[in-house]
Enzyme design. Structure first.
Site, PDB file in Angstrom:
ATOM      1  N   ARG A 199       7.905   0.010  13.349  1.00 38.29           N
ATOM      2  CA  ARG A 199       8.454  -0.434  12.054  1.00 38.29           C
ATOM      3  C   ARG A 199       9.598  -1.452  12.224  1.00 38.29           C
ATOM      4  NH1 ARG A 199       5.968   3.161   8.335  1.00 38.29           N
ATOM      5  NH2 ARG A 199       5.625   5.159   9.327  1.00 38.29           N
ATOM      6  N   SER A 245      13.319   2.621   2.913  1.00 42.78           N
ATOM      7  CA  SER A 245      13.875   3.381   4.033  1.00 42.78           C
ATOM      8  C   SER A 245      14.579   2.438   5.007  1.00 42.78           C
ATOM      9  CB  SER A 245      12.753   4.137   4.752  1.00 42.78           C
ATOM     10  OG  SER A 245      11.840   3.224   5.321  1.00 42.78           O
ATOM     11  N   PRO A 250       0.784  -1.238   0.000  1.00 42.41           N
ATOM     12  CA  PRO A 250       0.000   0.000   0.000  1.00 42.41           C
ATOM     13  C   PRO A 250       0.814   1.286   0.000  1.00 42.41           C
ATOM     14  CG  PRO A 250      -0.293  -1.242   2.046  1.00 42.41           C
ATOM     15  CD  PRO A 250       0.416  -2.132   1.092  1.00 42.41           C
ATOM     16  N   ASN A 251       0.343   2.206  -0.796  1.00 38.02           N
ATOM     17  CA  ASN A 251       0.852   3.582  -0.913  1.00 38.02           C
ATOM     18  C   ASN A 251       2.159   3.706  -1.689  1.00 38.02           C
ATOM     19  OD1 ASN A 251      -1.286   4.874   0.612  1.00 38.02           O
ATOM     20  ND2 ASN A 251      -0.451   3.797   2.378  1.00 38.02           N
ATOM     21  N   ASN A 271       8.104  -5.931  -1.036  1.00 34.08           N
ATOM     22  CA  ASN A 271       8.011  -4.799  -0.115  1.00 34.08           C
ATOM     23  C   ASN A 271       6.538  -4.672   0.274  1.00 34.08           C
ATOM     24  OD1 ASN A 271       7.956  -2.475   1.356  1.00 34.08           O
ATOM     25  ND2 ASN A 271       9.101  -1.229  -0.131  1.00 34.08           N
ATOM     26  N   ALA A 277       3.298  -1.033   4.705  1.00 32.97           N
ATOM     27  CA  ALA A 277       2.785  -1.084   6.087  1.00 32.97           C
ATOM     28  C   ALA A 277       2.368  -2.498   6.502  1.00 32.97           C
ATOM     29  CB  ALA A 277       1.620  -0.117   6.245  1.00 32.97           C
ATOM     30  N   ASP A 319       2.230 -15.961   5.802  1.00 27.32           N
ATOM     31  CA  ASP A 319       1.758 -17.340   5.599  1.00 27.32           C
ATOM     32  C   ASP A 319       1.756 -17.711   4.118  1.00 27.32           C
ATOM     33  OD1 ASP A 319       1.418 -17.888   8.272  1.00 27.32           O
ATOM     34  OD2 ASP A 319      -0.753 -17.620   8.275  1.00 27.32           O
ATOM     35  N   HIS A 349       4.428  -4.853   8.873  1.00 23.30           N
ATOM     36  CA  HIS A 349       4.376  -4.794  10.335  1.00 23.30           C
ATOM     37  C   HIS A 349       3.081  -5.365  10.916  1.00 23.30           C
ATOM     38  CE1 HIS A 349       7.553  -2.150   9.126  1.00 23.30           C
ATOM     39  NE2 HIS A 349       6.715  -1.267   8.624  1.00 23.30           N
ATOM     40  N   ARG A 375       5.026  12.507  -2.120  1.00 28.37           N
ATOM     41  CA  ARG A 375       5.243  13.112  -0.801  1.00 28.37           C
ATOM     42  C   ARG A 375       6.393  12.403  -0.104  1.00 28.37           C
ATOM     43  NH1 ARG A 375       0.940  12.690   2.940  1.00 28.37           N
ATOM     44  NH2 ARG A 375       2.300  13.976   4.204  1.00 28.37           N
ATOM     45  N   HIS A 430      13.008  -2.868   1.761  1.00 26.52           N
ATOM     46  CA  HIS A 430      12.404  -1.612   2.218  1.00 26.52           C
ATOM     47  C   HIS A 430      13.254  -0.453   1.722  1.00 26.52           C
ATOM     48  CE1 HIS A 430       9.475  -3.657   4.566  1.00 26.52           C
ATOM     49  NE2 HIS A 430      10.436  -4.460   4.995  1.00 26.52           N
ATOM     50  N   TYR A 470      11.501   8.570   1.205  1.00 30.98           N
ATOM     51  CA  TYR A 470      11.383   7.569   0.142  1.00 30.98           C
ATOM     52  C   TYR A 470      12.027   7.976  -1.181  1.00 30.98           C
ATOM     53  CZ  TYR A 470       8.057   5.685   3.506  1.00 30.98           C
ATOM     54  OH  TYR A 470       7.485   5.192   4.643  1.00 30.98           O
ATOM     55  N   GLU A 479      13.039  -9.651   1.054  1.00 26.97           N
ATOM     56  CA  GLU A 479      12.275  -8.515   1.591  1.00 26.97           C
ATOM     57  C   GLU A 479      13.076  -7.234   1.338  1.00 26.97           C
ATOM     58  OE1 GLU A 479      11.962  -8.704   5.862  1.00 26.97           O
ATOM     59  OE2 GLU A 479      10.604  -6.983   5.985  1.00 26.97           O
ATOM     60  N   ARG A 534      13.753   3.964  12.355  1.00 27.80           N
ATOM     61  CA  ARG A 534      12.493   4.717  12.389  1.00 27.80           C
ATOM     62  C   ARG A 534      11.664   4.325  13.629  1.00 27.80           C
ATOM     63  NH1 ARG A 534       9.731   4.675   6.690  1.00 27.80           N
ATOM     64  NH2 ARG A 534       8.540   6.331   7.718  1.00 27.80           N
TER      65      ARG A 534
HETATM   66  O1  CA2 Z   1      10.664   1.783   3.593  1.00 29.12           O
HETATM   67  C1  CA2 Z   1       9.798   1.101   3.020  1.00 29.12           C
HETATM   68  O2  CA2 Z   1       9.942   0.648   1.890  1.00 29.12           O
HETATM   69  C2  CA2 Z   1       8.452   0.846   3.722  1.00 29.12           C
HETATM   70  O3  CA2 Z   1       8.037  -0.485   3.409  1.00 29.12           O
HETATM   71  C3  CA2 Z   1       7.478   1.862   3.153  1.00 29.12           C
HETATM   72  C4  CA2 Z   1       6.112   1.840   3.824  1.00 29.12           C
HETATM   73  C5  CA2 Z   1       6.240   1.906   5.339  1.00 29.12           C
HETATM   74  O4  CA2 Z   1       4.971   1.732   5.939  1.00 29.12           O
HETATM   75  C6  CA2 Z   1       7.183   0.835   5.863  1.00 29.12           C
HETATM   76  O5  CA2 Z   1       7.296   0.987   7.267  1.00 29.12           O
HETATM   77  C7  CA2 Z   1       8.552   0.962   5.227  1.00 29.12           C
HETATM   78  C8  CA2 Z   1       5.243   3.035   3.408  1.00 29.12           C
HETATM   79  C9  CA2 Z   1       5.151   3.300   1.951  1.00 29.12           C
HETATM   80  C10 CA2 Z   1       4.407   4.589   1.774  1.00 29.12           C
HETATM   81  O6  CA2 Z   1       4.936   5.248   0.669  1.00 29.12           O
HETATM   82  C11 CA2 Z   1       4.677   6.584   0.537  1.00 29.12           C
HETATM   83  C12 CA2 Z   1       4.981   7.118  -0.678  1.00 29.12           C
HETATM   84  C13 CA2 Z   1       4.770   8.454  -0.899  1.00 29.12           C
HETATM   85  C14 CA2 Z   1       4.233   9.243   0.084  1.00 29.12           C
HETATM   86  C15 CA2 Z   1       3.925   8.706   1.307  1.00 29.12           C
HETATM   87  C16 CA2 Z   1       4.146   7.354   1.529  1.00 29.12           C
END
Ligand code: CA2
Length: 143
Positions: free
Chosen positions: A111, A102, A10-11, A74, A77, A87, A80, A18, A100, A23, A98, A107
């Site tokens: 996380r 960041s 997601p996202n 990846n 969210a 599974d 976590h 943003r 990530h 990121y 895996e 953090r």
């Molecule tokens: O660091 C990563 O790749 C994460 O998997 C990214 C997730 C975060 O929840 C994990 O803890 C670490 C979040 C991705 C959200 O991406 C965004 C992209 C643009 C603006 C805001 C969020």
């Protein structure tokens, strides 16, 4: 030809829009192009899939069974929270790395937990897009 599936949660389709300080400035399309270019150089087939839905990610992992040689994961969210994704990875038994963008180890404490870490052969954090390229090399290395 080896086939690699790249799964983003997601996202991650919002990349570059943003939080560039966390990121980076590249977009999701930039990430897909980079992965596809590297896959072509390595002579492997790659499919990139992004979803904001946990069940869609689980479905994609199940569909990979018998069809895919490696998964780059990846879960965003869901990393976590999702026992369902963990599974599914265990169920299909496909080598998975895996990734990530960041450095989650530096953090928030929530996380630091990864439900998928134990079912992945390696975890790459904090390397941005380069983490996916490293994972692609890891999964396609000739032994
Ligand atoms: O660091 C990563 O790749 C994460 O998997 C990214 C997730 C975060 O929840 C994990 O803890 C670490 C979040 C991705 C959200 O991406 C965004 C992209 C643009 C603006 C805001 C969020």
């Amino acid at each position: 030809m080896q086939k690699i599936l790249v799964l983003n949660g997601p996202n991650l389709n919002m990349l570059g829009i943003r939080e560039p300080e966390i990121y980076g400035t590249g977009t999701y399309r930039d990430l897909v192009s980079l992965i596809e270019q590297e896959a072509a150089l390595l002579g492997v087939s790659v499919e990139c899939f992004q979803s904001n839905h946990e069940g869609a990610l689980v479905d994609k992992i199940q569909e990979a069974y018998g069809n895919v040689d490696g998964i780059i994961l990846n879960p965003a969210a869901y990393t976590h929270t999702s026992l369902a994704i963990a599974d599914a990875i265990k169920a299909v038994g496909i080598p998975t790395v895996e990734v990530h963008l960041s450095d989650v180890s530096k953090r928030e404490s929530y996380r630091q937990i990864s439900y998928v870490r134990d079912c992945c052969q390696k975890t790459i954090i904090g390397k941005g897009f380069a983490g996916y390229i490293e994972a692609l090399h890891d999964l396609t290395e000739k032994h």
